[in-house]
Scaffold this motif. Sequence first.
Motif, PDB file in Angstrom:
ATOM      1  N   GLU A  53      10.870 100.414  40.961  1.00 25.97           N
ATOM      2  CA  GLU A  53      11.292 101.813  41.048  1.00 25.97           C
ATOM      3  C   GLU A  53      10.072 102.695  41.289  1.00 25.97           C
ATOM      4  O   GLU A  53       9.023 102.476  40.676  1.00 25.97           O
ATOM      5  N   SER A 113       9.942 114.832  37.611  1.00 24.21           N
ATOM      6  CA  SER A 113       9.854 113.614  38.431  1.00 24.21           C
ATOM      7  C   SER A 113      11.225 113.090  38.852  1.00 24.21           C
ATOM      8  O   SER A 113      12.234 113.328  38.191  1.00 24.21           O
ATOM      9  N   GLU A 114      11.225 112.371  39.968  1.00 25.57           N
ATOM     10  CA  GLU A 114      12.405 111.655  40.460  1.00 25.57           C
ATOM     11  C   GLU A 114      12.138 110.164  40.352  1.00 25.57           C
ATOM     12  O   GLU A 114      11.031 109.706  40.629  1.00 25.57           O
ATOM     13  N   MET A 115      13.161 109.417  39.958  1.00 27.83           N
ATOM     14  CA  MET A 115      13.050 107.961  39.879  1.00 27.83           C
ATOM     15  C   MET A 115      13.983 107.364  40.923  1.00 27.83           C
ATOM     16  O   MET A 115      15.191 107.611  40.916  1.00 27.83           O
ATOM     17  N   GLN A 117       5.331 116.129  34.957  1.00 26.60           N
ATOM     18  CA  GLN A 117       6.144 114.915  35.017  1.00 26.60           C
ATOM     19  C   GLN A 117       7.616 115.152  34.713  1.00 26.60           C
ATOM     20  O   GLN A 117       8.484 114.383  35.133  1.00 26.60           O
ATOM     21  N   GLU A 163       8.512 106.379  40.865  1.00 20.01           N
ATOM     22  CA  GLU A 163       8.637 107.669  40.179  1.00 20.01           C
ATOM     23  C   GLU A 163       7.680 108.641  40.868  1.00 20.01           C
ATOM     24  O   GLU A 163       6.480 108.369  40.982  1.00 20.01           O
ATOM     25  N   TRP A 182       6.412 112.830  41.427  1.00 21.90           N
ATOM     26  CA  TRP A 182       6.464 114.242  41.081  1.00 21.90           C
ATOM     27  C   TRP A 182       5.209 114.953  41.569  1.00 21.90           C
ATOM     28  O   TRP A 182       4.169 114.331  41.780  1.00 21.90           O
TER      29      TRP A 182
END
Length: 268
Positions: free
Chosen positions: A87, A100-102, A97, A89, A91
Amino acid sequence: MEQLYKRSVMMKQFIMPGLFTVLLLLLAACGSQEVKDQTGDTDEGAVTKPHVEVKFDEEPLPVNKETTIQAIVTQDGEEVTDAEKVEFEIWKKSDGQDTSEMIEAENQGNGAYAITYSFDSEGTYKVYAHTTANDVHVMPLVEVEVGKEHGKKGNTEEEHSDDHKHSEGKEYTVHFMNDAEFKTGKPSQLTAHIKHGEKPFTGAQVRFEISSYQMDKHEYVDAKEDEDGEYTGTYTFPSAGDYTVKVHYEKPKEDIHGHQESQVNVRK
């Protein structure tokens, strides 16, 4: 007859201590062998951590244009084609943080795992590749510049965080292992990795704060440092549902303190 009896007694007195000594020596030898077997080479069969290299399809990174981000995963020099999870992550550094998008990566084969992503503004971004392969978890970090001519910046590092204090431009980073399996009714291990820049953040006071809409009050668990920068504790979740786990870390004498929140889902 009396002389024979005396000789027999003398022989017994000589032989019995000798036999006892031999038995003691044999037992000691067996005991030594057992300890030797138990304290053999502990490195044999040790698992090597996966190596993850993060790549971009073009640099400097464009604004408002899809770009490919790849994680090339190898272990012991061989491609890992069946990683459990990769994955990314992402930002913007200035936003923190919490924004952030995962995004889960797709397996491209040959050890490559990729996503397409569009950066919406110029600036410095952080990209973590959270990678689990053969039950080993690593989190390499790349810091990149978007829309700026000097392009990629910084080196690969491991782990991740929220920070309240900077020292010599180095951030404190925290990663709470929230992808573990948490169940009710039995102790769950809570694990956080903390770093200062590229080095493990050691000797800190760390505790986990657990909260939920189901709980009347927040509960706290003191953590211990099992390895450099790795802090663990145990907690039994009272019921299934969503919880917030906040990792608090500090060194009061150095005026260092910070925290990082993560969400976990607990099942029955």
